[in-house]
Design a protein around this motif. Structure first.
Motif, short mmCIF file in Angstrom:
data_model
loop_
_atom_site.label_atom_id
_atom_site.label_comp_id
_atom_site.label_asym_id
_atom_site.label_seq_id
_atom_site.Cartn_x
_atom_site.Cartn_y
_atom_site.Cartn_z
N GLU A 32 3.76 10.37 13.89
CA GLU A 32 4.75 11.45 13.83
C GLU A 32 5.93 11.14 12.91
OE1 GLU A 32 4.84 14.68 15.50
OE2 GLU A 32 2.75 14.04 15.32
N TYR A 33 6.38 9.89 12.92
CA TYR A 33 7.66 9.60 12.28
C TYR A 33 7.60 8.66 11.07
CZ TYR A 33 8.96 11.52 16.81
OH TYR A 33 9.05 12.33 17.91
N HIS A 34 6.45 8.08 10.83
CA HIS A 34 6.37 7.09 9.75
C HIS A 34 6.79 7.67 8.40
CE1 HIS A 34 4.26 4.95 6.50
NE2 HIS A 34 4.68 3.89 7.14
N GLU A 35 6.28 8.85 8.11
CA GLU A 35 6.54 9.44 6.78
C GLU A 35 8.04 9.66 6.55
OE1 GLU A 35 4.46 13.15 6.09
OE2 GLU A 35 6.11 13.70 4.75
N GLY A 36 8.69 10.29 7.52
CA GLY A 36 10.12 10.56 7.38
C GLY A 36 10.95 9.29 7.34
N LEU A 37 10.61 8.34 8.21
CA LEU A 37 11.38 7.09 8.25
C LEU A 37 11.21 6.32 6.94
CD1 LEU A 37 10.56 5.85 11.88
CD2 LEU A 37 12.69 6.84 11.08
N SER A 38 9.99 6.38 6.42
CA SER A 38 9.70 5.70 5.17
C SER A 38 10.53 6.31 4.03
CB SER A 38 8.20 5.85 4.91
OG SER A 38 7.80 4.98 3.92
N SER A 39 10.60 7.64 4.01
CA SER A 39 11.39 8.32 2.96
C SER A 39 12.86 7.96 3.09
CB SER A 39 11.25 9.84 3.07
OG SER A 39 9.91 10.20 2.90
N LEU A 40 13.33 7.87 4.33
CA LEU A 40 14.73 7.54 4.58
C LEU A 40 15.11 6.22 3.87
CD1 LEU A 40 17.07 8.42 6.66
CD2 LEU A 40 16.19 6.62 8.10
N ILE A 41 14.19 5.29 3.88
CA ILE A 41 14.48 3.97 3.28
C ILE A 41 14.20 3.96 1.78
CG2 ILE A 41 13.78 1.53 3.31
CD1 ILE A 41 13.29 2.16 6.42
N THR A 42 13.05 4.52 1.38
CA THR A 42 12.73 4.45 -0.05
C THR A 42 13.72 5.28 -0.88
OG1 THR A 42 11.07 6.17 0.27
CG2 THR A 42 10.29 3.92 0.15
N TYR A 43 14.23 6.35 -0.28
CA TYR A 43 15.21 7.14 -1.02
C TYR A 43 16.55 6.40 -1.13
CZ TYR A 43 18.51 10.76 -2.24
OH TYR A 43 19.50 11.46 -2.84
N ASN A 44 16.81 5.54 -0.15
CA ASN A 44 18.09 4.82 -0.16
C ASN A 44 17.91 3.36 -0.59
OD1 ASN A 44 20.17 6.81 0.88
ND2 ASN A 44 18.52 7.04 2.36
N SER A 45 17.40 3.20 -1.79
CA SER A 45 17.30 1.89 -2.46
C SER A 45 16.29 0.92 -1.88
CB SER A 45 18.66 1.17 -2.50
OG SER A 45 19.65 2.02 -2.95
N GLY A 46 15.46 1.36 -0.94
CA GLY A 46 14.49 0.44 -0.37
C GLY A 46 13.14 0.56 -1.05
N SER A 47 12.39 -0.54 -1.06
CA SER A 47 11.04 -0.48 -1.61
C SER A 47 10.09 -0.03 -0.51
CB SER A 47 10.63 -1.87 -2.10
OG SER A 47 10.52 -2.74 -0.99
N TRP A 48 8.84 0.20 -0.89
CA TRP A 48 7.83 0.59 0.11
C TRP A 48 7.67 -0.53 1.15
CZ3 TRP A 48 3.07 -1.01 1.94
CH2 TRP A 48 2.36 -0.05 2.66
N GLU A 49 7.69 -1.76 0.67
CA GLU A 49 7.53 -2.90 1.59
C GLU A 49 8.73 -2.99 2.55
OE1 GLU A 49 6.99 -3.08 -1.68
OE2 GLU A 49 4.86 -3.59 -1.77
N ASP A 50 9.94 -2.75 2.01
CA ASP A 50 11.13 -2.74 2.88
C ASP A 50 10.93 -1.73 4.00
OD1 ASP A 50 12.67 -4.55 1.41
OD2 ASP A 50 13.47 -3.01 0.10
N ALA A 51 10.45 -0.54 3.60
CA ALA A 51 10.29 0.54 4.58
C ALA A 51 9.35 0.11 5.71
CB ALA A 51 9.76 1.80 3.89
N GLN A 52 8.24 -0.53 5.35
CA GLN A 52 7.27 -0.93 6.39
C GLN A 52 7.90 -1.94 7.35
OE1 GLN A 52 4.84 1.21 6.17
NE2 GLN A 52 5.87 1.67 4.26
N ASP A 53 8.65 -2.91 6.80
CA ASP A 53 9.28 -3.93 7.65
C ASP A 53 10.33 -3.32 8.57
OD1 ASP A 53 7.73 -5.81 6.42
OD2 ASP A 53 9.29 -6.53 5.07
N ILE A 54 11.17 -2.49 7.97
CA ILE A 54 12.28 -1.93 8.76
C ILE A 54 11.75 -0.99 9.85
CG2 ILE A 54 14.33 -0.44 8.63
CD1 ILE A 54 14.89 -3.18 7.46
N ILE A 55 10.72 -0.21 9.53
CA ILE A 55 10.17 0.71 10.53
C ILE A 55 9.62 -0.11 11.71
CG2 ILE A 55 8.29 2.36 11.00
CD1 ILE A 55 8.69 3.36 8.10
N GLN A 56 8.93 -1.18 11.39
CA GLN A 56 8.36 -2.02 12.46
C GLN A 56 9.47 -2.60 13.35
OE1 GLN A 56 5.43 -4.90 11.13
NE2 GLN A 56 5.84 -6.17 12.93
N GLU A 57 10.52 -3.09 12.71
CA GLU A 57 11.62 -3.68 13.47
C GLU A 57 12.34 -2.61 14.30
OE1 GLU A 57 14.09 -5.71 10.65
OE2 GLU A 57 12.48 -7.03 10.04
N SER A 58 12.45 -1.43 13.71
CA SER A 58 13.14 -0.34 14.40
C SER A 58 12.35 0.10 15.64
CB SER A 58 13.29 0.80 13.39
OG SER A 58 13.83 1.90 14.00
#
Lengths: 200, 257
Positions: A32-58
């Motif tokens: 449900e939320y991976h896509e939006g959370l991923s965009s939240l990070i990649t749009y704000n200076s994060g790489s795709w890999e950053d997004a995966q790590d941060i989503i997991q931690e979150s």
């Protein structure tokens, strides 16, 4: 849980609280939320890999918060999860010293709810420290302790999944590993203090 | 410690693992009440166990995340090479041929890749679906459908008053009328609004077209970041539009800059 079927926040919280349904809850959160959370990070200076790590931690922090009964349902799960992820990512950006002008605007748009998710940011920092300690424990110890305390398997079941000679050897190994971890914690007051904050 | 017996860690583990009888539990709990050292020892042991549970949960999340990301419709078949006595000789020769071919191709790619070419290959004008256009659309939608992009742009400012859909159409109108800086402003505003509202309207369209806008503006690292996000997500609507070759081209453009 039927695959693909929408479920309410209340049902999702229930799944998270019931230990044997947690996998379904995590899968649902990802779908449900991976896509939006991923965009939240990649749009704000994060790489795709950053997004995966941060989503997991979150997600890990969110489950802890729910299990501790600290998620009061004043906002939807979606809103809370986005705020939590945003705060964790902002904190990470600050640590990396990569706060661009656009991210500062992003940070300034915090609302009351986002401030309340700062508890999750603290948890994330302590979790990282803890996971490092667990990594140092070694694969063998991690496996046996996880099978016993997380998967709730008996010594007999663990014996079938490992290459130990008999149940007594498994038991001795488990005791030795837990003792090692306990001593690491007791010899590190700062770590113990952090753990007190994240462990109920 | 008065009458309390000496406890070792194994004994406390048995207590926490629920292996004690009721009488043993009562004895230990009684001893705990007036023994600070014992309380601390038990507290550290509890922390260690809770840490293991947390590590277990983290590992489960990581596994599920991997499963989720790998849920691709089709997997490429794995081809196993048949091993022969001369395999290393032939493998080296084949590898050398491939290496030379790859280097030649890379050199060709390096010299021929250009911003204009990449943009032209990737840009497909966005059209409003038939059911949403026509007589029932807003002025902005009607102007967009009629390709009167200057009129669309004249309705856009101030951007704060525009909906996410209008911001997307405005960004497209700016792109199609050769104003990438304005397109960037509108797509970024759309994403900012999506972040604020957490309602990701036109998000995937904006991922793709903002990426192309960055290409047009020579901001290749930002473009690559967005395209990488699309390429890694098999469920993204524009996944089939972005290949690893596009990512390589963007990397080359970044080097050439």
């Amino acid at each position: 849980m039927k695959k693909g079927a929408p479920i309410s926040d209340q049902e999702l919280l229930q799944l998270m609280k019931e230990g044997n349904e947690i996998d379904d809850a995590i899968r649902y959160i990802y779908s449900e939320y991976h896509e939006g959370l991923s965009s939240l990070i990649t749009y704000n200076s994060g790489s795709w890999e950053d997004a995966q790590d941060i989503i997991q931690e979150s997600i890990l922090c969110f489950i802890q918060i729910v299990k501790e009964g600290k998620f009061r349902g004043e906002s939807s799960i979606k809103t809370f999860l986005y705020s939590l992820t945003r705060n964790i990512w902002l904190n990470e950006l600050k640590k990396r010293g990569r706060m661009e002008k656009r991210n500062k605007i992003f940070e300034e748009s915090r609302d009351e709810l986002e401030n309340s998710t700062m508890d999750g940011v603290e948890k994330r920092e302590a979790n990282k420290q803890l996971l490092e300690i667990l990594n140092e424990l070694g694969e063998g110890c991690r496996k046996i302790l996880t099978l016993f305390y997380y998967e709730n398997l008996s010594m007999k079941e663990i014996l079938m999944q490992t290459e130990f000679e008999n149940e007594q050897v498994v038991r001795n190994k488990k005791h030795k590993c837990l003792k090692q971890l306990t001593e690491t914690i007791s010899n590190n007051p700062a770590l113990a203090e952090n753990l007190k904050r994240i462990i109920k | 410690m008065s009458n309390a017996k000496e406890y070792n860690m194994e004994y406390l583990m048995q207590y926490l693992d629920g292996e004690f009888s009721t009488a043993e539990n009562m004895q230990l709990e009684s001893d705990l009440s007036n023994n600070i050292d014992l309380q601390n020892q038990l507290s550290y042991l509890r922390m260690a166990i809770e840490s293991v549970k947390l590590g277990g949960l983290n590992a489960r999340i990581a596994t599920i995340a991997d499963e989720f990301r790998n849920e691709k419709p089709e997997e490429a078949p794995v081809i196993k090479m048949k091993k022969t006595r001369t395999v290393s000789y032939y493998a080296l020769r084949i590898a050398a041929v491939f290496l030379i071919a790859a280097c030649s191709y890379f050199a060709l790619l390096y010299t021929t890749v250009s911003q204009e070419k990449l943009f032209a290959e990737k840009f497909v004008p966005y059209e409003i679906p038939a059911s949403r256009s026509g007589a029932h659309g807003t002025d902005l939608e009607i102007f967009y459908t009629q390709q009167r992009f200057d009129q669309v742009l004249s309705l856009m400012y101030p951007l704060e008053d525009r909906t996410q859909k209008e911001l997307f159409l405005g960004g497209m109108a700016a792109m199609r009328s050769g104003k990438p800086a304005a397109a960037k402003e509108m797509f970024e505003k759309l994403m900012e609004e999506n972040n604020k509202s957490q309602d990701f309207v036109y998000q995937e369209d904006a991922d793709y077209y903002l990426g192309l806008t960055y290409v047009k503006l020579g901001e290749y690292d930002k473009a690559r970041n967005l395209f990488l996000h699309i390429e890694k997500d098999p469920k993204h609507s524009y996944h089939s539009q972005v290949s690893s070759m596009d990512l390589l081209k963007l990397k080359i453009l970044s080097w050439k800059k």
